[in-house]
Scaffold this motif. Structure first.
Motif, PDB file in Angstrom:
ATOM      1  N   TRP A   1       3.364   4.551  -4.095  1.00  0.00           N
ATOM      2  CA  TRP A   1       3.206   4.241  -5.246  1.00  0.00           C
ATOM      3  C   TRP A   1       2.288   2.931  -5.390  1.00  0.00           C
ATOM      4  CZ3 TRP A   1       4.008   6.403 -10.016  1.00  0.00           C
ATOM      5  CH2 TRP A   1       4.815   7.541 -10.040  1.00  0.00           C
ATOM      6  N   ARG A   2       2.269   2.214  -4.149  1.00  0.00           N
ATOM      7  CA  ARG A   2       1.536   1.133  -3.948  1.00  0.00           C
ATOM      8  C   ARG A   2      -0.130   1.566  -3.845  1.00  0.00           C
ATOM      9  NH1 ARG A   2      -1.516  -2.099  -4.796  1.00  0.00           N
ATOM     10  NH2 ARG A   2      -1.687  -4.441  -3.450  1.00  0.00           N
ATOM     11  N   ASP A   3      -0.347   2.625  -3.388  1.00  0.00           N
ATOM     12  CA  ASP A   3      -1.493   3.327  -3.036  1.00  0.00           C
ATOM     13  C   ASP A   3      -2.235   3.510  -4.439  1.00  0.00           C
ATOM     14  OD1 ASP A   3      -1.716   2.393  -0.319  1.00  0.00           O
ATOM     15  OD2 ASP A   3      -0.534   4.285   0.335  1.00  0.00           O
ATOM     16  N   ALA A   4      -1.244   3.878  -5.162  1.00  0.00           N
ATOM     17  CA  ALA A   4      -2.085   4.366  -6.647  1.00  0.00           C
ATOM     18  C   ALA A   4      -2.173   3.065  -7.454  1.00  0.00           C
ATOM     19  CB  ALA A   4      -1.102   5.315  -7.259  1.00  0.00           C
TER      20      ALA A   4
ATOM     21  N   TYR B   1      -7.025   5.363  -4.673  1.00  0.00           N
ATOM     22  CA  TYR B   1      -6.320   6.375  -5.634  1.00  0.00           C
ATOM     23  C   TYR B   1      -6.528   5.644  -6.883  1.00  0.00           C
ATOM     24  CZ  TYR B   1      -5.027   9.293  -1.780  1.00  0.00           C
ATOM     25  OH  TYR B   1      -5.347  10.330  -0.462  1.00  0.00           O
ATOM     26  N   GLY B   2      -5.976   4.288  -7.071  1.00  0.00           N
ATOM     27  CA  GLY B   2      -6.049   3.680  -8.433  1.00  0.00           C
ATOM     28  C   GLY B   2      -7.312   3.799  -9.100  1.00  0.00           C
ATOM     29  N   GLU B   3      -8.576   3.514  -8.164  1.00  0.00           N
ATOM     30  CA  GLU B   3      -9.771   3.392  -8.891  1.00  0.00           C
ATOM     31  C   GLU B   3     -10.035   4.945  -9.357  1.00  0.00           C
ATOM     32  OE1 GLU B   3     -12.064   2.216  -5.562  1.00  0.00           O
ATOM     33  OE2 GLU B   3     -11.599   0.135  -5.833  1.00  0.00           O
ATOM     34  N   ILE B   4      -9.606   5.839  -8.375  1.00  0.00           N
ATOM     35  CA  ILE B   4     -10.026   7.190  -8.985  1.00  0.00           C
ATOM     36  C   ILE B   4      -9.268   7.584 -10.420  1.00  0.00           C
ATOM     37  CG2 ILE B   4      -9.879   9.630  -8.270  1.00  0.00           C
ATOM     38  CD1 ILE B   4     -10.061   9.089  -5.525  1.00  0.00           C
ATOM     39  N   ILE B   5      -7.991   7.098 -10.299  1.00  0.00           N
ATOM     40  CA  ILE B   5      -7.212   7.440 -11.657  1.00  0.00           C
ATOM     41  C   ILE B   5      -7.728   6.718 -12.651  1.00  0.00           C
ATOM     42  CG2 ILE B   5      -5.050   6.823 -12.800  1.00  0.00           C
ATOM     43  CD1 ILE B   5      -3.717   7.151  -9.913  1.00  0.00           C
ATOM     44  N   LEU B   6      -8.389   5.570 -12.633  1.00  0.00           N
ATOM     45  CA  LEU B   6      -9.127   4.920 -14.035  1.00  0.00           C
ATOM     46  C   LEU B   6     -10.374   5.560 -14.056  1.00  0.00           C
ATOM     47  CD1 LEU B   6      -8.399   1.227 -12.995  1.00  0.00           C
ATOM     48  CD2 LEU B   6      -7.590   2.497 -14.840  1.00  0.00           C
TER      49      LEU B   6
ATOM     50  N   GLU C   1       3.044  -9.611  -8.630  1.00  0.00           N
ATOM     51  CA  GLU C   1       3.080 -10.387  -7.556  1.00  0.00           C
ATOM     52  C   GLU C   1       4.060  -9.855  -6.413  1.00  0.00           C
ATOM     53  OE1 GLU C   1       4.875 -13.927  -8.961  1.00  0.00           O
ATOM     54  OE2 GLU C   1       3.000 -14.291 -10.336  1.00  0.00           O
ATOM     55  N   TRP C   2       4.911  -8.959  -6.694  1.00  0.00           N
ATOM     56  CA  TRP C   2       5.833  -8.588  -5.650  1.00  0.00           C
ATOM     57  C   TRP C   2       5.251  -7.089  -4.904  1.00  0.00           C
ATOM     58  CZ3 TRP C   2       6.510  -3.459  -7.272  1.00  0.00           C
ATOM     59  CH2 TRP C   2       6.400  -3.230  -8.788  1.00  0.00           C
ATOM     60  N   ALA C   3       4.162  -6.851  -5.232  1.00  0.00           N
ATOM     61  CA  ALA C   3       3.486  -5.401  -4.829  1.00  0.00           C
ATOM     62  C   ALA C   3       3.477  -5.515  -3.369  1.00  0.00           C
ATOM     63  CB  ALA C   3       2.104  -5.443  -5.299  1.00  0.00           C
ATOM     64  N   GLY C   4       2.989  -6.576  -2.720  1.00  0.00           N
ATOM     65  CA  GLY C   4       2.828  -6.736  -1.353  1.00  0.00           C
ATOM     66  C   GLY C   4       4.290  -6.577  -0.583  1.00  0.00           C
TER      67      GLY C   4
END
Length: 352
Positions: free
Chosen positions: A246-249, A255-260, A307-310
């Motif tokens: 999920w972090r990579d999305a 992947y997040g950039e592609i989603i947007l 903030e807790w993503a990392g």
């Protein structure tokens, strides 16, 4: 099939319309012209000839063929069943991956390549909410630090479970109804006299019922089996079940950039279709008013990364390594206790 016969039936409809329109026109012409010019009388005699020799003899068959063609070329049942099966598969895939730290591959694929309505009609396109459901499902999970209990997804559902038992009942009942009709016909008439009496008017209903059954079975076999979905996933990720966290999305990753980008393009496409559906002109400055009810919301709950993503990402890798070690230790203990009767085999990755 529909495209082949559409010009013919359009021409017939226009011809019938012109024939009816010619009656008052020729009546006025005959009233205004000398008595020896009788276009209206001649035309009515011609219509009488057609009525007695053709329409009374073949008119019923013309109506039967016309109705049968109309019923056979309507694919609304296929579109409806295909949409329902697609939704069932998506929900089951989300549930199958919910205990893992990975985003369901089918969800990620739909986010990267926003799905459209199976129906080609504009009304169905602007009211289809499947992509909106996908985005809402992603939003509800993307920024939630729910943890996970398994590094592997649950077993994939058989395609019969994806389709569901309820989807088989209507076509089976429809087929039973058709068999009952022909059984009753067989009991009352020899086969060489079938559809020569009043039962010929049942032909459009039989065509309608047969088309209804066939569309459901076609959707079950083509959409239900999921071969097209598996092929699309493999072409996109080079494997059917990629392990993407999920972090990579998140929007700061690839992947997040592609989603947007996909969401922005899909929203504009949907809104333009909505303008066309409502017969509204596009704004001159190309600044669309995003008021289509089926528009998907912004894919992420907020534009800032938690903030807790990392820490979550580090925790995921640690847990996966720990589970792998535990599984390896359990396998070695089982081999030791079996005194060599258990032989470990490594699973080979399936390739297509």
């Amino acid at each position: 099939m529909k495209n082949v016969f559409q010009p013919l039936f359009s021409s017939l409809i226009k011809l019938i319309g012109l024939s009816i329109l010619a009656v008052p026109i020729l009546a006025i012409v005959q009233w205004l012209t000398p008595d020896h010019i009788k276009p209206f009388s001649t035309y009515m005699e011609f219509l009488g000839f057609l009525w007695e020799n053709y329409i009374l003899v073949w008119g019923d068959w013309f109506i039967i063929v016309l109705l049968s063609y109309k019923f056979a070329t309507s694919l609304s049942t296929y579109y409806k069943v295909a949409e329902e099966i697609r939704m069932r598969r998506f929900i089951q895939e989300v549930q199958r991956w919910e205990r893992t730290p990975y985003i369901p591959p089918l969800m990620l694929y739909y986010l990267m390549a926003p799905p459209v309505s199976y129906s080609p009609y504009l009304r169905d396109s602007v009211t289809n909410t499947f992509y909106k459901t996908v985005v809402n499902s992603f939003r509800n999970r993307a920024y939630m630090d729910l943890g996970f209990t398994d590094a592997d997804p649950q077993h994939k559902s058989h395609w019969l479970k994806v389709v569901g038992l309820s989807k088989w009942i209507p076509p089976l009942l429809g087929g039973l109804l058709i068999l009952t009709f022909f059984y009753q016909l067989f009991q009352t008439k020899p086969m060489n006299e079938w559809f020569l009496g009043w039962e010929r008017f049942a032909i459009p209903l039989l065509v309608l019922l047969g088309s209804w059954i066939g569309q459901q079975l076609y959707a079950i076999m083509v959409i239900g089996k999921g071969k097209l979905v598996e092929q699309a996933l493999f072409e996109c990720f080079q494997q059917v079940e990629p392990r993407i966290s999920w972090r990579d999305a998140f929007p700061d990753r690839h992947y997040g950039e592609i989603i947007l980008k996909a969401w922005s393009a899909a929203s504009e496409r949907q809104q333009r279709n909505y303008y066309e559906f409502q017969c509204r002109p596009l704004p001159a400055n190309n600044e669309l008013i995003m008021d289509c009810p089926s528009l998907a919301p912004y894919p992420f709950p907020s534009q800032s990364i938690p903030e807790w993503a990392g820490e979550m990402e580090e925790y995921i890798y640690q847990e996966i390594d720990r589970w792998r070690e535990e599984k390896h230790d359990l396998a070695q203990k089982a081999i030791y206790k079996s005194k060599g009767r258990i032989v470990p085999f490594e699973k080979k990755r399936k390739t297509k």
